[in-house]
Design a protein around this motif. Structure first.
Motif, PDB file in Angstrom:
ATOM      1  N   TYR A 202      -7.632 -32.869  35.553  1.00 39.87           N
ATOM      2  CA  TYR A 202      -8.963 -32.681  35.530  1.00 39.87           C
ATOM      3  C   TYR A 202      -9.754 -31.379  35.113  1.00 39.87           C
ATOM      4  CZ  TYR A 202      -9.562 -36.889  38.268  1.00 39.87           C
ATOM      5  OH  TYR A 202      -9.476 -38.087  38.662  1.00 39.87           O
ATOM      6  N   HIS A 203     -10.553 -31.190  34.307  1.00 40.07           N
ATOM      7  CA  HIS A 203     -11.218 -29.952  33.997  1.00 40.07           C
ATOM      8  C   HIS A 203     -12.244 -29.643  34.777  1.00 40.07           C
ATOM      9  CE1 HIS A 203      -8.441 -29.929  30.431  1.00 40.07           C
ATOM     10  NE2 HIS A 203      -8.706 -31.499  30.350  1.00 40.07           N
ATOM     11  N   THR A 204     -12.213 -28.412  35.265  1.00 34.39           N
ATOM     12  CA  THR A 204     -13.662 -28.145  36.047  1.00 34.39           C
ATOM     13  C   THR A 204     -13.945 -26.723  35.509  1.00 34.39           C
ATOM     14  OG1 THR A 204     -12.371 -26.943  37.766  1.00 34.39           O
ATOM     15  CG2 THR A 204     -12.793 -29.266  38.158  1.00 34.39           C
ATOM     16  N   LYS A 205     -14.985 -26.193  35.849  1.00 30.29           N
ATOM     17  CA  LYS A 205     -15.448 -24.874  35.296  1.00 30.29           C
ATOM     18  C   LYS A 205     -14.431 -23.815  35.811  1.00 30.29           C
ATOM     19  CE  LYS A 205     -20.163 -24.188  35.052  1.00 30.29           C
ATOM     20  NZ  LYS A 205     -21.449 -24.149  35.853  1.00 30.29           N
ATOM     21  N   ARG A 206     -13.777 -23.897  37.118  1.00 30.90           N
ATOM     22  CA  ARG A 206     -12.851 -22.998  37.539  1.00 30.90           C
ATOM     23  C   ARG A 206     -11.317 -23.161  36.968  1.00 30.90           C
ATOM     24  NH1 ARG A 206     -13.778 -23.351  44.055  1.00 30.90           N
ATOM     25  NH2 ARG A 206     -15.816 -22.477  44.094  1.00 30.90           N
TER      26      ARG A 206
END
Lengths: 264, 248
Positions: free
Chosen positions: B14-18
């Motif tokens: 999963y790609h998130t901003k963090r």
């Protein structure tokens, strides 16, 4: 047959309802009588505060002059037009924003600014652009109702349960299928409550518009009355407006009940 | 026997901003026809992600998922997600409408399912008139309406209270066996997993990897409620509990 306790319970409910109605009527009658009493005994200056009798007299003379209904009719017609246009346009634009999240993000600050801007400030511009006539009035009312509709309805669209969207996606639904099967029917309640807000918003817009430009309508009556310092006319105008506003609000309420009943 | 669905080295990031989170790492399993598999694991380990990927709600990052192109997959969620403004029948026809497969024949099939599973008198009612357990049964019929070969069940009973949960899991199990479907169920309830399935897969905490696979062999295997009384039940329960390595 119900038990004795239940009968008393029902009786109590009924009694409270009557009591509420009684006080509602009492307040308005008390106010009118007090007003008339103060006018009769010269406790108030009827030149600037009028009196119930004078309001009735003005109503009668307007009725005899035969343009009372024309004024009322025009205001109602203008409100109806901007109300329907505002709702329709609002729902359409909200739909476009829902379809295009990118566009919605781009538009967000503009909608916020337009929403908080007092639209009457645009009055002079609208008059110059749309001319001093009915077009300006409708445009003004439309501006007021459409922005709030867009915001409310869009919010309703976005509040749709993500689980339901997931469900449709797992069935491989397209975006328009999601819209027509889920988003739109799910937001039915939101759209209905937008209607209720809209009817008052449109009326506000129409009266504001009539203040600015018109030659007829209830707003015109009020404005004209104040210009010639005929406070009887002003107060009569406000009185008519109260009735018109209430009638329109209750028709939307009735429409809501009707639609909800058909829904289920 | 050729598996109906095979998952090979599945990986999901999963790609998130963090930053990025590795949710599923190297998950492989072959599902056989009419097999009922449960996946258990610590909460938030990424169990549901596997199901989401299987039914195309989520994109995999790496690995292979293969099944015959005639195989249809149905997905049943934790919430019944019934549409309050549609009747029970219309709710169940939703999937058919979406894929433009609604005709008199498919409609009759759905009605027969509803009748078969005790919902006959509610066909024209609205979801608000039904109990939680019945709603979940409707959700299952809705999933079955498009005749899927594999059912993906994502914690299908966790929104129910304990009593209805037992009853509904019994119902659902019976229906799935009756209709000869294969199923993958994600759950965090160990006893539910053992009592319903042929095989239990235990996952580790995030990133989830397969920790162990238990073929469930019970003497006198019946329905989920009955299965809980089998003598092997406690043994499996104990093993899986230890595998999950749960600390308060």
């Amino acid at each position: 047959m119900y038990s004795k306790e239940h009968q008393t319970y029902l009786k109590n409910i009924k009694r409270t309802n009557y009591l509420v109605l009684f006080f509602q009527l009492f307040i308005i009658l008390f106010f009118i009588i007090l007003w008339q009493f103060a006018a009769d005994h010269e406790l108030i200056n009827t030149f600037i505060s009028s009196s119930p009798k004078m309001v009735v007299k003005t109503l009668v003379s307007l009725h005899q002059a035969n343009n009372l209904y024309q004024h009322i009719g025009i205001t109602i017609w203008e409100t109806f037009l901007s109300f329907s246009l505002g709702t329709l346009l609002g729902v359409i634009i909200a739909t476009i924003l829902w379809y295009k999240p990118f566009l919605s993000r781009v538009c967000d600050p503009y909608l916020t600014i337009l929403n908080s801007l007092p639209k009457v400030a645009l009055g002079p511009i609208i008059i110059i652009w749309a001319g001093a006539g009915m077009k300006s009035i409708i445009f003004m009312a439309l501006l007021i109702s459409v922005i709030i509709t867009i915001i409310n309805v869009y919010q309703g669209f976005m509040d749709t349960d993500p689980g339901k969207i997931r469900l449709l996606k797992s069935m491989k639904a397209t975006k328009s299928q999601i819209y027509f099967h889920l988003i739109l029917p799910n937001s039915f309640g939101t759209i209905i409550s937008a209607l209720k807000i809209n009817v008052s918003m449109s009326l506000i817009g129409v009266i504001m518009g009539e203040f600015l430009v018109s030659k007829s309508g209830i707003g015109y009556l009020i404005m004209y009355g104040s210009q010639v310092f005929n406070l009887n006319l002003v107060i009569t105008g406000v009185f008519i407006l109260c009735i018109v506003a209430a009638l329109m609000y209750y028709s939307v309420l009735y429409l809501e009940k009707f639609l909800l009943k058909n829904k289920k | 026997m050729k598996p109906i669905l095979s998952i090979d080295h599945l990986k999901k990031i999963y790609h998130t901003k963090r930053g990025e989170i590795l949710a599923v790492d190297d998950f492989s399993y072959d599902l056989q026809k009419e097999q009922f598999v449960s996946i258990v694991g610590p909460s938030g380990c990424g169990k549901s992600t596997i199901l989401s990927i299987l039914c195309n709600l989520d994109q995999k990052s790496d690995g292979e998922i293969s099944y015959d192109k005639n195989i249809r997959i149905g997905y049943m969620l934790q919430q019944d997600s019934l549409f309050e403004w549609l009747t029970i029948l219309d709710n169940c026809l939703l999937g058919l409408k979406i894929e433009h497969g609604l005709n008199e024949e498919s409609k009759q099939y759905v009605i027969s399912l509803l009748e078969k599973y005790g919902l006959k008198e509610f066909i024209h009612s609205y979801p608000s008139n039904l109990s939680g357990g019945m709603r979940q049964r409707v959700a299952l019929v809705r999933t079955l309406a498009t005749k899927p070969d594999i059912l993906l069940l994502d914690e299908p009973f966790s929104a129910l209270d304990y009593q209805s949960r037992l009853a509904v899991s019994d119902d659902v199990f019976r229906i799935i066996k009756n209709e000869k479907k294969s199923a993958i169920m994600v759950t965090h309830d160990i006893s539910e997993a053992i009592s319903c399935s042929d095989t239990v897969i235990v996952l580790s905490s995030r990133p989830c990897k397969i920790k162990s696979i238990y073929p469930i062999e019970l003497t006198d295997k019946k329905t989920p409620i009955e299965n809980r009384k089998c003598k092997e039940f406690a043994k499996y329960y104990d093993k899986i509990w230890k595998d999950l390595d749960f600390h308060v």
